[in-house]
Design a protein around this motif. Structure first.
Motif, PDB file in Angstrom:
ATOM      1  N   GLY A 129      90.923 -26.714  97.720  1.00  0.00           N
ATOM      2  CA  GLY A 129      90.644 -27.501  98.539  1.00  0.00           C
ATOM      3  C   GLY A 129      90.969 -28.573  98.898  1.00  0.00           C
ATOM      4  N   GLY A 135      93.331 -28.325 101.917  1.00  0.00           N
ATOM      5  CA  GLY A 135      93.353 -28.707 103.282  1.00  0.00           C
ATOM      6  C   GLY A 135      94.380 -27.307 103.419  1.00  0.00           C
ATOM      7  N   LYS A 136      95.465 -27.024 102.526  1.00  0.00           N
ATOM      8  CA  LYS A 136      96.077 -26.234 102.356  1.00  0.00           C
ATOM      9  C   LYS A 136      95.802 -25.571 104.081  1.00  0.00           C
ATOM     10  CE  LYS A 136      95.969 -24.317  97.805  1.00  0.00           C
ATOM     11  NZ  LYS A 136      95.455 -25.247  97.727  1.00  0.00           N
ATOM     12  N   THR A 137      94.777 -24.752 103.871  1.00  0.00           N
ATOM     13  CA  THR A 137      94.342 -23.585 104.659  1.00  0.00           C
ATOM     14  C   THR A 137      94.703 -23.981 106.458  1.00  0.00           C
ATOM     15  OG1 THR A 137      93.710 -21.035 102.959  1.00  0.00           O
ATOM     16  CG2 THR A 137      93.076 -21.257 105.161  1.00  0.00           C
ATOM     17  N   THR A 138      93.172 -24.967 106.090  1.00  0.00           N
ATOM     18  CA  THR A 138      93.731 -26.062 107.049  1.00  0.00           C
ATOM     19  C   THR A 138      94.649 -26.361 107.992  1.00  0.00           C
ATOM     20  OG1 THR A 138      91.051 -26.523 106.486  1.00  0.00           O
ATOM     21  CG2 THR A 138      92.098 -27.850 108.574  1.00  0.00           C
ATOM     22  N   ASN A 153      95.746 -35.634 103.183  1.00  0.00           N
ATOM     23  CA  ASN A 153      94.495 -35.547 103.950  1.00  0.00           C
ATOM     24  C   ASN A 153      93.539 -35.807 104.063  1.00  0.00           C
ATOM     25  OD1 ASN A 153      93.058 -33.848 105.302  1.00  0.00           O
ATOM     26  ND2 ASN A 153      93.142 -31.399 103.960  1.00  0.00           N
ATOM     27  N   PRO A 185      93.001 -37.593 109.246  1.00  0.00           N
ATOM     28  CA  PRO A 185      91.989 -38.173 109.262  1.00  0.00           C
ATOM     29  C   PRO A 185      90.347 -37.221 108.422  1.00  0.00           C
ATOM     30  CG  PRO A 185      92.194 -37.741 111.038  1.00  0.00           C
ATOM     31  CD  PRO A 185      93.640 -36.586 110.351  1.00  0.00           C
ATOM     32  N   LYS A 242      86.865 -35.953 109.125  1.00  0.00           N
ATOM     33  CA  LYS A 242      86.253 -35.758 109.944  1.00  0.00           C
ATOM     34  C   LYS A 242      85.627 -34.078 109.836  1.00  0.00           C
ATOM     35  CE  LYS A 242      87.788 -39.318 112.640  1.00  0.00           C
ATOM     36  NZ  LYS A 242      86.885 -39.990 113.282  1.00  0.00           N
ATOM     37  N   GLN A 284      85.870 -25.180 112.306  1.00  0.00           N
ATOM     38  CA  GLN A 284      85.879 -23.895 111.539  1.00  0.00           C
ATOM     39  C   GLN A 284      84.608 -22.552 110.943  1.00  0.00           C
ATOM     40  OE1 GLN A 284      87.902 -24.818 107.613  1.00  0.00           O
ATOM     41  NE2 GLN A 284      89.109 -25.466 108.499  1.00  0.00           N
TER      42      GLN A 284
END
Ligand SMILES: Nc1ncnc2c1ncn2[C@@H]1O[C@H](COP(=O)(O)OP(=O)(O)O)[C@@H](O)[C@H]1O
Ligand SMILES: [Mg+2]
Length: 263
Positions: free
Chosen positions: A11, A13-16, A180, A214, A216, A223
């Motif tokens: 959770g 932000g790796k995939t993002t 992140n 950032p 946001k 997503q």
């Protein structure tokens, strides 16, 4: 060029980051393949293509490694010049990699075949420890750690460094660190950033700290619609989302431009 995105915490932000960077590179005329090693295959969700994960059950990465499906079967189109590969069971894959020496050769050779025709192959890794992750971390050309800017995120970063040491993976391999979830309006990310900088200078001084990603709401709202920042079609977005997207997209492009990629 092989590139891994990693952190021993979920959770963060790796995939993002992986999906957005992949998209950004296609806007620069590159062909990119993203291999999901996380068997939740959440990568496909952000492209609005989770249906593709369940459409067929004979074209997972494991099938390709075992030679029972072809490159055409395993490569799932996500966008123009952007493809994804889904994974079925990382634990099983890892067990096989641990128990059978010859399987590791098949695995590496399969990755080599998939690499053909792509400028970049990205691996979206799970936070759990497994042999598949280790094999890929040993071989990747470029490694980026994603760190969430809060107390737990910093712990996750520290655990990741510990994981490298425990598994004899050289810390020198860590090239980039992406923080992140930054926002000026809260104290927590600023405190975490200070702590992160200290840990970097003490443990991985060669690693480059990237500009801050950032915090946001646009990330989640896009997503949920299966749209990425770099998609040109904005017909699904509200006026507020369009405005937010524009500013975040510029910031993200700034982050991605900082990454030096030699080919
Ligand atoms: N900078 C950010 N601001 C707001 N939400 C974010 C940000 N980065 C990621 N998220 C959200 O956090 C959640 C977890 O992100 P994800 O990329 O799936 O993490 P991981 O792959 O590390 O598990 C997702 O819902 C995503 O939309
Ligand atoms: Mg993920």
């Amino acid at each position: 060029m092989l590139m891994c995105f990693f952190c021993k915490k979920g959770g963060v932000g790796k995939t993002t980051a992986t999906g957005e960077y992949a998209c950004y590179l296609t806007t620069m005329g590159k062909r990119v393949l993203v291999i999901s090693i996380d068997d939740q295959n959440s990568l496909f969700e952000m492209f609005g293509l989770s249906s593709k994960v369940f459409e067929r059950d004979d074209n997972y990465l494991e099938h390709f490694v075992n030679g029972v499906c072809t490159t055409d079967d395993v490569l799932i189109p996500l966008r123009e010049n952007l493809y994804g590969v889904k994974t079925l069971n990382t634990d099983m894959l890892s067990k096989k990699l641990t128990l059978e020496r010859s399987f590791e050769r098949n695995f590496i050779s399969a990755i080599g075949q998939l690499q053909d025709g792509f400028d970049f192959v990205f691996f979206d890794l799970p936070p759990s420890s497994n042999r598949t992750t280790e094999v890929l971390l040993e071989r990747t050309d470029l490694l980026m750690l994603i760190v969430e800017l809060n107390k737990l995120g910093i712990n996750g970063f520290y655990n990741t460094l510990q994981y490298f040491v425990d598994n004899d993976l050289p810390l020198e391999r860590i090239r980039y660190i992406l923080p992140n979830g930054y926002t000026k309006t809260k104290a927590v990310p600023g405190v975490a950033l200070k702590e992160l900088k200290k840990l970097i200078s003490e443990n991985v001084p060669h690693a480059k700290l990237l500009p801050l990603m950032p915090e946001k709401s646009i990330f989640l709202s896009l997503q949920q619609k299966g749209v990425t920042l770099f998609d040109e079609d904005v017909s699904l977005l509200t006026t507020y989302e369009k405005t937010q997207k524009k500013s975040v997209m510029d910031t993200m492009a700034g982050i991605f431009d900082t990454i030096e990629i030699e080919q």
